[in-house]
Design an enzyme around this catalytic site. Structure first.
Site, PDB file in Angstrom:
ATOM      1  N   HIS A 227     -58.112  39.389 -47.701  1.00  0.00           N
ATOM      2  CA  HIS A 227     -57.360  39.214 -48.945  1.00  0.00           C
ATOM      3  C   HIS A 227     -58.016  38.081 -49.736  1.00  0.00           C
ATOM      4  O   HIS A 227     -57.463  36.984 -49.829  1.00  0.00           O
ATOM      5  CB  HIS A 227     -55.911  38.882 -48.580  1.00  0.00           C
ATOM      6  CG  HIS A 227     -54.955  38.961 -49.726  1.00  0.00           C
ATOM      7  ND1 HIS A 227     -53.730  38.324 -49.713  1.00  0.00           N
ATOM      8  CD2 HIS A 227     -55.020  39.597 -50.909  1.00  0.00           C
ATOM      9  CE1 HIS A 227     -53.093  38.574 -50.842  1.00  0.00           C
ATOM     10  NE2 HIS A 227     -53.857  39.336 -51.585  1.00  0.00           N
ATOM     11  N   SER A 249     -50.507  36.143 -52.337  1.00  0.00           N
ATOM     12  CA  SER A 249     -50.262  36.822 -53.607  1.00  0.00           C
ATOM     13  C   SER A 249     -49.653  35.853 -54.624  1.00  0.00           C
ATOM     14  O   SER A 249     -48.776  35.054 -54.281  1.00  0.00           O
ATOM     15  CB  SER A 249     -49.292  37.987 -53.402  1.00  0.00           C
ATOM     16  OG  SER A 249     -49.865  38.933 -52.533  1.00  0.00           O
ATOM     17  N   ASP A 278     -59.202  40.051 -55.549  1.00  0.00           N
ATOM     18  CA  ASP A 278     -58.102  40.235 -54.592  1.00  0.00           C
ATOM     19  C   ASP A 278     -58.552  40.605 -53.179  1.00  0.00           C
ATOM     20  O   ASP A 278     -57.946  40.161 -52.219  1.00  0.00           O
ATOM     21  CB  ASP A 278     -57.152  41.312 -55.125  1.00  0.00           C
ATOM     22  CG  ASP A 278     -55.803  41.320 -54.427  1.00  0.00           C
ATOM     23  OD1 ASP A 278     -55.293  40.223 -54.105  1.00  0.00           O
ATOM     24  OD2 ASP A 278     -55.260  42.407 -54.188  1.00  0.00           O
TER      25      ASP A 278
END
Ligand code: SAT
Ligand code: MN
Length: 588
Positions: A227, A249, A278
């Protein structure tokens, strides 16, 4: 579209299950996408925006109970429960398939079934992988077209005989919250998602495939699915060094990936190039270094707070062919708005819930997790290596999160193992990207807590194994925290473009050009080595940002112990040793 029997048989099986009225294969052509855009507009799933100001842009509103990833409804259904590990929801795959078959049974009656072949990673790259998503949502088709490489090229990449593709089945069904499931079957290369229409739950190439399924594949195949953003930092000599960074996130990955250097640096010739914002897929290259590709083809970024100052590159990326989800619709000129775009909320507008809104009641017009889906090619600072099938070589890996007090502005791990420890103990205050309370500190190892498709203890072991494979060619590992606050709760570090000052020290460390000071938690910069030119921050403030508060870190150790306790005998010994070492250092 394809002769591949594995694909065709699976499609037939799914068709029999969901019983659509009509089947459409997405070929990726502009004509077909135009047609789907029109269907989407006609059925009200999308609204077209001002063609002059926002050409090709569309607006979508999700159901109000469907605005973020739902971690409590996200499952990893490995055959054995222990393989999903303590951080994932698990159910027996047989039972889960049975339950989901009931929900999917005839669900597309009266609807069109779209078949989206897509490629994660550049077409033709040996790193890329193919997925096929079946969906009844034109929103999904149009988003997947931006976020991935869809159509015949993807099927070509798969070939006529391969069985190595991820089988994704999605239906909006009735957007019934109680029967919402986002389910991964890693051993079957399958993802089934039902009763949601929100990004991360339904764009199955993204978190579901490129992280959850891919992390499982990566462990078995000797690579990493992370991630992480990927950026290239160009110095005045024109040399570009690449950095990956993992933040949870909505903690600023997109902003860091598209950073604009402060004026004093820009003048000297520093530039940042975006490879990804991302997700990174990383493999050891023929030269023994770690190389990264961005499997995605667009940005699914958080809208609120994005503006001409905070992230002009992201904003520019959204000025054409972009889909906006859950933002404010300005009816005066048929454009969009969100909190933090500018200081002029529209007076004649509709909020993310579809209600008349003019900001006078103090409510937010855009949902805090409202998003833009923008093509990567729109980005003014997109890297020339974006489509390079070999990817880019990584010099540094950076971990980070939102911590009001404990973590200093930046520190470097003493070794790869220590870096794995630092990543595995990452913690952050929660954001609106997932359903649930916001602002609570939770451990989020490598920012992968919601995205690791197998046992997290084994994931840590995989990281350690990768370090052994890479040896002295391994990237150096760092931790950053842009979010320290003062007693009034204000951020102390300006962040955004000024984060370049920290990136610069990181690269200097990788190049052996900067010194460091040993602290109980790792190496820190000498304060004078952080270039503060043109910045209104005193040396004392910087020293404060780098301060390691021993008593807070002792609390941190207690928190880590508790967290590590979850992993039982799957917690690698190397990490236990690192924890003991940290504890001993704090007692010195
Ligand atoms: O909703 S997504 O998972 O796609 C975005 C995010 O939460 O990072
Ligand atoms: Mn993300």
């Amino acid at each position: 579209m394809t002769k591949n029997k594995n694909v065709l048989e699976w499609i037939e099986e799914m068709k029999a299950l969901v019983q659509p009225d009509k089947v459409v294969w997405i070929d990726g052509s502009e004509e077909q996408l135009k047609e789907i855009r029109n269907i989407s507009l006609a059925c009200g799933e999308m609204e077209a925006l001002n063609e002059e100001k926002l050409p090709g842009c569309l607006l979508h509103r999700t159901a109000i109970n469907d605005v973020a990833r739902v971690e409590n409804k996200t499952f990893i259904c490995s055959r054995k429960k222990e393989d999903a590990g303590p951080t994932n929801n698990w159910e027996d795959p047989k039972e889960m398939y049975a339950k989901l078959r009931r929900l999917f049974d005839g669900v597309m009656k009266g609807r069109t079934m779209y078949i989206i072949p897509y490629c994660m990673g550049p077409i033709g790259s040996p790193f890329s992988k193919v997925g096929i998503e079946i969906t009844d949502s034109t929103y999904v088709v149009l988003n997947m077209d931006i976020m991935t490489r869809v159509g015949t090229d993807a099927l070509k990449q798969l070939g006529d005989v391969s069985n190595d593709f991820v089988r994704g089945l999605h239906s909006k069904a009735d957007i019934d919250e109680d029967n919402r499931y986002i389910v991964h079957f890693p051993e079957d290369n399958a993802i089934w998602s039902v009763n949601s229409g929100y990004g991360g739950n339904v764009l199955l190439g993204k978190k579901c495939f490129a992280l959850r399924i891919a992390s499982y594949q990566a462990k078995n195949e000797g690579w990493m699915a992370e991630h992480m953003l990927i950026l290239g930092l160009e110095n005045p000599q024109g040399e570009i060094k690449y950095v990956c960074a993992a933040f949870p996130s909505a903690c600023g990955k997109t902003n860091l990936a598209m950073l604009i250097p402060p004026e004093v640096f820009a003048k000297k010739g520093y530039k940042v190039w975006t490879v990804g914002d991302d997700i990174a897929w990383l493999r050891p290259g023929p030269d023994g270094r770690l190389w990264a590709i961005n499997p995605e083809n667009g940005f699914f970024g958080v809208a609120p707070g994005t503006n001409i100052k905070s992230n002009p590159n992201a904003l520019a990326s959204t000025r054409k062919n972009t889909i906006f989800t859950n933002v404010v619709h300005n009816l005066d000129d048929n454009t969009v708005w969100w909190e933090g775009l500018d200081k002029n909320p529209p007076k004649n507008a509709v909020n993310w819930k579809g209600e008349k809104w003019d900001c006078t009641d103090g409510s937010k017009g855009a949902h805090p997790n409202s998003r833009f889906t923008a093509p990567a090619i729109n980005c003014p600072c997109i890297s020339s290596e974006f489509n390079n099938p070999q990817g880019v070589p990584i010099s540094a890996i950076v971990f980070g999160g939102r911590r009001a007090k404990t973590a200093p502005l930046v520190y470097q791990a003493r070794s790869w193992e220590h870096g794995v420890f630092v990543g595995s103990t990452m913690a952050s205050e929660t954001t609106a990207a997932a359903a649930g309370a916001v602002g609570v500190v939770r451990r989020d190892p490598m920012a992968m807590l919601p995205f690791c498709g197998y046992h997290m203890g084994d994931y840590f072991q995989h990281w350690l194994d990768m370090g052994k494979k890479l040896g002295d060619k391994a990237p150096k590992i760092f931790n950053v925290n842009w979010f320290r606050t003062d007693d009034e709760g204000h951020f102390i570090w300006p962040g955004f473009g000024d984060n370049l000052r920290i990136l610069n020290w990181i690269i200097d460390r990788c190049e052996g050009k900067a010194d460091a000071v040993e602290t109980p938690i790792g190496y820190e910069p000498k304060p004078e080595d952080i270039n503060l030119e043109g910045l209104d921050i005193s040396m004392d403030t910087l020293k404060g940002l780098l301060n390691v508060d021993i008593s807070l870190w002792k609390e941190e150790v207690a928190g880590i112990k508790e967290f590590y306790g979850k992993f039982g005998d799957r917690l690698p010994n190397e990490l236990k040793e690192q924890l003991a070492k940290l504890e001993a250092n704090l007692d010195k």
